[in-house]
Design a protein around this motif. Sequence first.
Motif, PDB file in Angstrom:
ATOM      1  N   UNK A  25      68.253  41.487  68.926  1.00 43.09           N
ATOM      2  CA  UNK A  25      70.047  40.758  68.943  1.00 43.09           C
ATOM      3  C   UNK A  25      70.078  41.363  70.350  1.00 43.09           C
ATOM      4  N   UNK A  26      69.680  43.089  71.156  1.00 40.65           N
ATOM      5  CA  UNK A  26      70.058  43.594  71.864  1.00 40.65           C
ATOM      6  C   UNK A  26      69.347  42.694  73.250  1.00 40.65           C
ATOM      7  N   UNK A  27      67.838  42.475  72.949  1.00 44.69           N
ATOM      8  CA  UNK A  27      66.683  41.881  73.733  1.00 44.69           C
ATOM      9  C   UNK A  27      67.397  40.334  73.566  1.00 44.69           C
ATOM     10  N   UNK A  28      67.795  39.842  72.817  1.00 44.92           N
ATOM     11  CA  UNK A  28      68.202  38.473  73.120  1.00 44.92           C
ATOM     12  C   UNK A  28      69.420  38.630  73.636  1.00 44.92           C
ATOM     13  N   UNK A  29      70.773  39.545  74.054  1.00 45.30           N
ATOM     14  CA  UNK A  29      71.881  39.052  74.644  1.00 45.30           C
ATOM     15  C   UNK A  29      71.415  39.447  76.573  1.00 45.30           C
ATOM     16  N   UNK A  33      71.318  37.197  79.714  1.00 47.47           N
ATOM     17  CA  UNK A  33      72.115  37.766  80.989  1.00 47.47           C
ATOM     18  C   UNK A  33      70.556  38.168  81.739  1.00 47.47           C
ATOM     19  N   UNK A  34      69.612  37.687  82.034  1.00 47.47           N
ATOM     20  CA  UNK A  34      68.481  37.704  82.876  1.00 47.47           C
ATOM     21  C   UNK A  34      68.295  39.190  82.862  1.00 47.47           C
ATOM     22  N   UNK A  35      67.869  40.118  82.506  1.00 48.42           N
ATOM     23  CA  UNK A  35      68.008  40.895  82.290  1.00 48.42           C
ATOM     24  C   UNK A  35      66.858  42.163  82.276  1.00 48.42           C
ATOM     25  N   UNK A  36      65.966  42.178  82.327  1.00 44.96           N
ATOM     26  CA  UNK A  36      64.616  42.292  82.306  1.00 44.96           C
ATOM     27  C   UNK A  36      63.596  43.562  81.591  1.00 44.96           C
ATOM     28  N   UNK A  37      64.737  44.250  80.396  1.00 51.39           N
ATOM     29  CA  UNK A  37      64.534  45.298  79.740  1.00 51.39           C
ATOM     30  C   UNK A  37      64.771  44.688  78.213  1.00 51.39           C
ATOM     31  N   UNK A  38      63.086  44.821  77.695  1.00 46.30           N
ATOM     32  CA  UNK A  38      63.207  44.426  76.314  1.00 46.30           C
ATOM     33  C   UNK A  38      62.200  45.832  75.345  1.00 46.30           C
TER      34      UNK A  38
END
Length: 69
Positions: A25-29, A33-38
């Motif tokens: 869910x954090x990856x989806x959020x 938000x278009x933040x490139x951290x996965x």
Amino acid sequence: MGEKGIRIAVNFIVRMVIGTAMIFFVNEFLSIQEIAVCVGISPVTVLTSGTLGIPGVILLYGIKFYSLL
């Protein structure tokens, strides 16, 4: 395996499931938000979240953010 061992095993499995769901869910959020951290979901991340719980998930994201610097 006694009652204490079963309790520890169930606690570990519950933390693994909750930690994996949090990572998902954090990856989806972050992608919304278009933040490139996965943080990928792999055996290492699942075991980290199972062993350390929520602080382990935070640690994984902290490592990922640090590696981007």
